[in-house]
Design a protein around this motif. Structure first.
Motif, PDB file in Angstrom:
ATOM      1  N   LYS A 259      70.492  57.595  26.447  1.00  0.00           N
ATOM      2  CA  LYS A 259      70.301  59.007  26.782  1.00  0.00           C
ATOM      3  C   LYS A 259      71.557  59.606  27.389  1.00  0.00           C
ATOM      4  CE  LYS A 259      67.283  62.068  29.481  1.00  0.00           C
ATOM      5  NZ  LYS A 259      66.137  62.135  30.433  1.00  0.00           N
TER       6      LYS A 259
ATOM      7  N   THR B 245      67.584  54.244  22.518  1.00  0.00           N
ATOM      8  CA  THR B 245      68.582  55.313  22.496  1.00  0.00           C
ATOM      9  C   THR B 245      69.244  55.436  23.866  1.00  0.00           C
ATOM     10  OG1 THR B 245      67.282  56.521  20.859  1.00  0.00           O
ATOM     11  CG2 THR B 245      68.959  57.764  22.064  1.00  0.00           C
TER      12      THR B 245
ATOM     13  N   GLU C 283      73.469  53.429  21.284  1.00  0.00           N
ATOM     14  CA  GLU C 283      72.197  52.729  21.120  1.00  0.00           C
ATOM     15  C   GLU C 283      72.312  51.274  21.550  1.00  0.00           C
ATOM     16  OE1 GLU C 283      71.424  53.079  16.914  1.00  0.00           O
ATOM     17  OE2 GLU C 283      72.436  51.184  16.484  1.00  0.00           O
TER      18      GLU C 283
ATOM     19  N   VAL D 230      63.830  58.686  32.270  1.00  0.00           N
ATOM     20  CA  VAL D 230      64.036  58.075  30.946  1.00  0.00           C
ATOM     21  C   VAL D 230      62.683  57.869  30.281  1.00  0.00           C
ATOM     22  CG1 VAL D 230      66.208  56.877  31.420  1.00  0.00           C
ATOM     23  CG2 VAL D 230      64.056  55.770  31.996  1.00  0.00           C
TER      24      VAL D 230
ATOM     25  N   GLU E 146      64.282  54.802  25.874  1.00  0.00           N
ATOM     26  CA  GLU E 146      65.553  55.399  26.277  1.00  0.00           C
ATOM     27  C   GLU E 146      66.191  54.565  27.388  1.00  0.00           C
ATOM     28  OE1 GLU E 146      65.115  60.187  25.525  1.00  0.00           O
ATOM     29  OE2 GLU E 146      64.497  59.368  27.470  1.00  0.00           O
TER      30      GLU E 146
END
Length: 656
Positions: free
Chosen positions: A439, A437, A424, A405, A409
């Motif tokens: 992932k 974010t 998110e 990550v 992320e």
């Protein structure tokens, strides 16, 4: 004069025993249920049990509900007796006894009847409470931290309740005697019941209250809010049920009567007319059966669900024999804990195994359009989500994965809840003030099976795999947890000494922010609480079910005596036995199964709310659903048996 009236009162009670025996059964029943509910609420050991205070408050609220049901049942039973004795009181007036003396006679009868019935009810309540305590404790077979104790305060509470109810009964009876002429009393038994005023308005109010209670139960998502609003919803349902069984049944019967094609069929004509003749008394009895049946279903379903989820909860919260968890919000504080834990482990009486150390950060979030927001959300804010944040290196090491990550992320593992896809996470912390974010979404249950699950409540739970969980620390809303877990092969008989040695070492250090736990000790606490819950749930369910059965039996007996003369007249008018029997079957089916169907509807709408509450104890919703279905099926079978037995009593009275 008083001696004469006293002698007449005792003679009247004996001669009218066919009327007063069912009334006595109803009075004894409500007294027993009142005593058991109040005595359980007053159990002193609840003050020392985990969750005991909440249980005591719930039982205290239950006592209020039972008081309402008791009032309705006794008023219903008294109305039946007064209607059948109205002719007798009318004759007293014609023979020269004035209204005051008739009222005094009624008072003496009521005092003697109430003293005997309430006294017997209290004796049976104490016996039932003690005997069922002994039997259930023997069946549980382990110490649950509760012992039987005679509750004198409960006797006082029940006496005050019953005295208040019978004082109200006397004033209602006295008012009826005072306001009625002797000739009117002579014809009272043959009169049908009045519909009452504003039937439509009352029906609308009942529907409104019930609709609001149902809406409340379906709209609340937070388990904490469900617990807070559950009692309000129950009270609204109880009030609405009595209103709708009264005004609603009157409105429904009136609609059926206006449908000439339906009403003027012989079977329907007899059934609908009979129900209309005593519609308001029918409503009181049916509503009481419905409320008591709902209480049985909800009480037993929640009790069984909690019992079934006990082992799963213990294993999820304490997957290893021992654990130490240090809580901190500043990274510099974490270095003090490994030496303390090492000193604790040195006291092990056997060999250490499965030692693990890991770090995570706990954050709570509110729902957003695309995910969750951590800003200013704490565990006590009824959060929509709980995230356990772990480092990607630690997760890969534990599960043999190869995830990567970036700085902003997160890989999110779904553990529990309806929101299974998010894109998110917004965060505010010491370092970050950014949108993270998501992932990838993965299955978080492998993590939940091996890591201790925290006793916090949120609608959705996730594991968040990030580069560095400490960057999500927040002094107000985000704390880190430094975990140390291990198993030992210490013999069972040495576990208590081992645990005592562990605690002794911890007490030598200023480590208030570190919690030390033993699965064995937590099991004792948890099983004691669940055992006490089983005891309380079983006692209340038995008491409520006995109450429902006795109300049903009372209805059948009392209404059998009322219907017998009318069916004799119908036979004399030329209505054949087959049509009469068919109309009786239809009437009995309506009277029996309307409360059952309504009780299941109440339970279905209440399910979401009590499922949320049970989640506070770490029990999965599927366990609660299965328990509700099984208890519901068993209840239907037992209810049908009661239907068969009491229906025979009704038919025997009709055929005499």
């Amino acid at each position: 004069m008083f001696n004469l009236l006293r002698s007449m009162a005792i003679t009247n009670l004996r001669k009218n025993r066919a009327l007063y025996v069912p009334f006595a059964l109803a009075t004894v029943m409500v007294t027993v249920v009142l005593y058991v509910t109040n005595a359980l609420a007053a159990t002193p050991e609840f003050a020392h049990l985990e969750g005991g205070s909440a249980m005591a408050k719930t039982l205290s609220f239950g006592f209020v509900i039972v008081q309402v049901v008791s009032l309705v049942v006794i008023l219903y039973a008294n109305a039946f007796v007064m209607k059948n004795r109205a002719k007798e009181f009318g004759l007293y007036g014609i023979l020269g006894l004035d209204r005051k003396n008739i009222q005094l006679l009624s008072l003496i009868e009521l005092v003697v009847f109430a003293a005997l019935s309430i006294g017997l009810g209290l004796i049976l309540g104490v016996i039932f409470h003690a005997a069922s305590f002994a039997i259930l404790l023997k069946l549980i077979q382990y110490d649950i931290g509760i012992k039987y104790s005679f509750q004198f305060g409960s006797i006082i509470a029940v006496l005050l309740t019953m005295v208040a109810i019978f004082v109200l009964v006397f004033f209602l009876n006295a008012a009826k005697i005072y306001m009625s002429r002797p000739l009117e009393l002579l014809k009272e038994k043959k009169k049908g019941e009045k519909k009452g005023r504003a039937v439509t308005v009352r029906a609308i109010i009942g529907l409104g209250l019930l609709g609001y209670a149902y809406y409340m139960s379906q709209s609340i998502e937070s388990p904490v809010k469900a617990l807070l609003y559950f009692f309000l919803a129950v009270l609204l349902v109880v009030i609405a049920t009595y209103i709708l069984f009264d005004a609603g049944s009157i409105a429904l019967l009136s609609i059926l009567q206006k449908n000439k094609k339906l009403f003027y069929q012989p079977t329907n004509f007899i059934s609908i007319s009979n129900l209309q003749f005593r519609m308001r008394k029918n409503a009181a009895g049916l509503a009481s059966v419905c409320i008591l049946s709902t209480m049985v279903l909800v009480t037993m379903a929640t009790t069984v669900a909690l019992q079934r989820g006990t082992t799963a909860r213990l294993d999820s919260n304490y997957p290893t024999d021992y654990s130490a968890v240090a809580y901190f919000v500043l990274e510099k504080d974490m270095d003090q804990y490994p030496p303390i834990v090492q000193k604790i482990k040195e006291q092990t009486k056997g060999q250490l195994k499965d030692e693990k150390t890991f770090l995570n950060v706990l954050r709570f979030g509110k729902r957003t359009e695309n995910g969750f927001d951590f800003a200013n959300v704490n565990s006590g804010d009824s959060p929509a989500a709980m995230f356990t944040l772990v480092s990607v290196d630690q997760y890969n090491k534990m599960f043999g994965t190869n995830y990567t990550v970036g700085e902003k992320e997160m890989i999110v593992g779904h553990i529990k809840g309806d929101v299974k896809q998010i894109s998110e996470v917004k965060t505010y912390s010491v370092v970050y003030n950014a949108t993270i974010t998501v992932k990838e979404m993965i299955d978080g249950t492998p993590y939940a099976k091996v890591m201790p699950q925290l006793p916090y409540v949120a609608d959705n739970q996730y594991v968040g795999i990030v580069k560095d969980p400490l960057q999500y620390l927040n002094p107000v809303a985000g704390q880190a947890m430094y975990y140390f877990t291990w198993n030992t092969n210490t013999p069972f008989e040495l576990r208590d000494a081992e645990w005592a040695a562990y605690k002794n070492v911890k007490s030598q250090y200023k480590a208030d922010a570190m919690a030390l736990s033993s699965k064995n000790e937590e099991a004792k606490t948890l099983y004691a609480f669940m055992g006490s819950l089983l005891l309380v749930g079983a006692l209340l369910s038995i008491a409520f079910f006995i109450g429902a059965v006795l109300v049903i039996y009372y209805k059948q007996i009392s209404e059998g005596y009322e219907d017998r003369d009318r069916f004799v007249i119908l036979q004399k008018l030329g209505i054949d036995q087959k049509t009469i029997k068919k109309s009786i079957n239809r009437q009995v089916l309506i009277v029996f199964f309307l409360p059952l169907v309504t009780a299941f509807i109440h339970t279905a709408f209440a399910f979401k709310m009590y499922r949320k509450i049970i989640e506070l104890f770490g029990v999965d919703g599927s366990v609660t659903l299965n328990a509700t279905i099984v208890i519901g099926a068993i209840f239907v079978v037992v209810y049908l048996i009661v239907y068969q037995i009491t229906s025979r009593s009704y038919y025997r009275i009709i055929k005499r």
